[in-house]
Scaffold this active site. Structure first.
Site, mmCIF file in Angstrom:
data_model
loop_
_atom_site.group_PDB
_atom_site.id
_atom_site.type_symbol
_atom_site.label_atom_id
_atom_site.label_comp_id
_atom_site.label_asym_id
_atom_site.label_seq_id
_atom_site.Cartn_x
_atom_site.Cartn_y
_atom_site.Cartn_z
ATOM 1 C CB CYS A 91 9.111 -16.216 16.769
ATOM 2 S SG CYS A 91 10.141 -16.360 15.240
ATOM 3 C CG ASP A 328 -11.749 -6.276 -7.269
ATOM 4 O OD1 ASP A 328 -11.748 -6.399 -6.178
ATOM 5 O OD2 ASP A 328 -10.501 -6.088 -8.071
ATOM 6 C CB CYS A 403 -7.287 -4.468 6.175
ATOM 7 S SG CYS A 403 -7.122 -3.578 4.578
HETATM 8 C C1 LIG Z 1 -9.347 -6.211 0.866
HETATM 9 S S1 LIG Z 1 -9.358 -6.644 -0.970
HETATM 10 C C2 LIG Z 1 -10.890 -7.715 -0.934
HETATM 11 C C3 LIG Z 1 -11.029 -8.576 -2.082
HETATM 12 C C4 LIG Z 1 -12.451 -9.568 -1.737
HETATM 13 N N1 LIG Z 1 -13.388 -9.031 -1.179
HETATM 14 C C5 LIG Z 1 -11.769 -10.608 -0.764
HETATM 15 O O1 LIG Z 1 -12.268 -10.955 0.266
HETATM 16 O O2 LIG Z 1 -10.913 -11.442 -1.129
HETATM 17 C C6 LIG Z 1 -9.599 -5.266 -1.987
HETATM 18 C C7 LIG Z 1 -10.096 -5.546 -3.254
HETATM 19 O O3 LIG Z 1 -10.069 -4.061 -4.042
HETATM 20 C C8 LIG Z 1 -9.746 -4.306 -5.267
HETATM 21 N N2 LIG Z 1 -9.562 -2.689 -5.648
HETATM 22 C C9 LIG Z 1 -8.441 -2.176 -5.300
HETATM 23 N N3 LIG Z 1 -8.516 -0.904 -5.872
HETATM 24 C C10 LIG Z 1 -9.708 -0.831 -6.327
HETATM 25 C C11 LIG Z 1 -10.335 0.447 -7.225
HETATM 26 N N4 LIG Z 1 -9.851 1.395 -7.437
HETATM 27 N N5 LIG Z 1 -11.390 -0.091 -7.718
HETATM 28 C C12 LIG Z 1 -11.987 -1.316 -7.542
HETATM 29 N N6 LIG Z 1 -11.492 -2.358 -7.010
HETATM 30 C C13 LIG Z 1 -10.235 -1.909 -6.250
HETATM 31 C C14 LIG Z 1 -8.773 -5.223 -5.166
HETATM 32 O O4 LIG Z 1 -8.340 -5.691 -6.397
HETATM 33 C C15 LIG Z 1 -9.262 -6.289 -4.253
HETATM 34 O O5 LIG Z 1 -9.464 -7.194 -4.731
#
Ligand SMILES: C[S@@+](CC[C@H](N)C(=O)[O-])C[C@H]1O[C@@H](n2cnc3c(N)ncnc32)[C@H](O)[C@@H]1O
Length: 446
Positions: A91, A328, A403
């Protein structure tokens, strides 16, 4: 409490400046490893030195630029003896741009380094590092979403990522991480900002490539006037945008939605709510789904999908006939998932719930045997504690996507203390050229 009252006594006269301890002369250093941010790690006497752009095994000349934790940050002056793993960064913005710090590292060496960091993180929690598979690498050119910073100057717009360790914006000409349609639209994004944002303003601009076109959200100081709205309309037509919205004082306002932005999970179409979480790349989402499926092998019947988002896993798993209960905290994501499940006639029930404050626990876990978890970077502390408790005893298989190796290791320790075995960890690198890593882990309990 004021400093004066706190310290009790302060001698009169000018406050003395702390003595700078930065070595003034360039240092010749041997790089022994990489720090957590991907900087080369060396020692100057007893002091750790972090050198951006240096690689393990190299001898380099570097000049101290400041403090970093207990050590020093240093700028690379020259590579005096190069690593065989050093490659030409592809890049043109490499080294200035804060987006990628590892483009000069051969892909196989980068993957090995990430795997070793993950194994080391597991070791520190007393978990077996042997269970970590080789890294599945999702290549460049695959990102389906990006957030740029922009600044509207009098005569032009600067738009790109922040420079390394700075709030200055790199005026991005190219980004090799992005899917081609997103990379190609960069000049047009500048035009859009020039047309609608007042001189002197600045903010972020997020773009997502959906099946129905680009979904775009632009920070603006005020709701756009008629002329700006017309410009937005023209831009949308020219670039076949799916949706354009503005974030004003942190609040999202839809401006134009010619087509509902749609995303697809293993063929299942879901409408994308504004600002909803989406995996950074489709190839990455596919790799995570494949690893989740493999980690679930041998299980059957209903399952919980905790932190389910839009249903990246829930919808494909339900297509196999499994009843999925998703949870969620994002109301719009749960609504979109519910609509998609209903339209596709898939056995998914989705519920809004804050799993940090209110984990699925106690009687709710009765008869649950299989759980998929995909928490944000903060991890799933409360939820893993609930699964490790007696009430969660029917759960035999947990598949965790993470992650953040650090919070994953903490939560994995909790599960293992509750009788689970960590059987396999599959690292999926959706963030090549950066120090980040994603993973899918399989836990079993007899
Ligand atoms: C890494 S993402 C994964 C979402 C889904 N599994 C995907 O692969 O697209 C983490 C998810 O955790 C949710 N999240 C964050 N804080 C949360 C909480 N306190 N309770 C429930 N869900 C939460 C977010 O809205 C998000 O959808």
């Amino acid at each position: 409490m004021s400093q004066r009252r706190h310290s009790g006594f302060r001698p009169a006269g000018k406050p003395q400046k702390a003595k700078s301890t930065l070595p003034k002369e360039p240092m010749t250093l041997t790089v022994s490893g990489l720090g957590a941010q991907g900087d080369g790690l060396a020692r100057h006497g007893d002091t750790p030195v972090f050198i951006a752009g240096a690689l393990p095994g190299e001898t380099v000349t570097a000049r101290a630029s400041g403090k970093k934790g207990d050590g020093l940050a240093a700028d690379l002056v020259s590579v005096d003896s190069a690593s065989p793993d050093r490659v030409e960064p592809p890049c043109p913005h490499f080294s200035a741009c804060g987006g990628c710090s590892l483009q000069h590292y051969a892909p196989a060496a980068e993957a090995d380094w990430k795997r070793e960091v993950l194994r080391q993180t597991l070791r520190t929690r007393g978990l077996d590092p042997v269970v970590v598979d080789p890294v599945i690498r999702i290549g460049a050119g695959t990102r389906q979403r990006a957030t740029f910073a922009w600044r509207r100057l009098r005569d032009r717009v600067v738009l790109g990522y922040n420079q390394r360790a700075s709030h200055q914006i790199i005026d991005l000409q190219a980004c090799l991480l992005l899917e081609t349609p997103l990379a190609d639209v960069l000049p047009a994004l500048r035009t859009l900002v020039a047309d609608v944002a007042p001189v002197g303003s600045m903010g972020d601009l997020s773009v997502t490539l959906t099946d129905s076109g680009i979904d775009l959200c632009l920070d603006l100081p005020d709701y756009p006037g008629l002329e700006a709205l017309e410009q937005i309309g023209r831009w949308s037509e020219t670039h076949a945008a799916a949706r354009i919205g503005a974030r004003i004082d942190g609040v999202y306002h839809p401006l134009l939605t010619p087509r509902t932005p749609l995303v697809r999970f293993d063929g299942a179409s879901v409408d994308l709510p504004p600002q909803a979480f989406l995996q950074p790349s489709r190839a990455g989402a596919d790799a995570l789904l494949a690893a989740v499926r493999a980690a679930l092998s041998g299980t059957e019947g209903p399952l919980l999908d905790l932190f389910c988002g839009l249903g990246t896993f829930a919808l494909p798993l339900a297509a196999e006939g499994r009843a999925v209960k998703g949870f969620d905290s994002e109301t719009t994501a749960i609504a979109a998932l519910s609509r998609a499940a209903k339209a596709l006639k898939r056995p998914v029930t989705a519920t809004v719930r804050d799993l940090f404050r209110d984990p699925v626990e106690g009687k709710e876990l009765k008869d649950v045997t299989t759980v998929v978890l995909d928490p944000p970077r903060a991890g799933a502390d409360a939820q893993c504690r609930a699964l490790a408790e007696k009430a969660g005893a029917s759960v035999r298989r947990v598949v965790m996507v993470s992650c953040s190796p650090a919070t994953f290791a903490r939560d994995a320790r909790t599960l293992c203390d509750g009788g689970f075995r960590l059987v396999q960890v599959v690292p999926v690198d959706q963030f090549v050229w950066s120090p980040h890593l994603e993973l899918v882990a399989r836990f079993e309990r007899d």
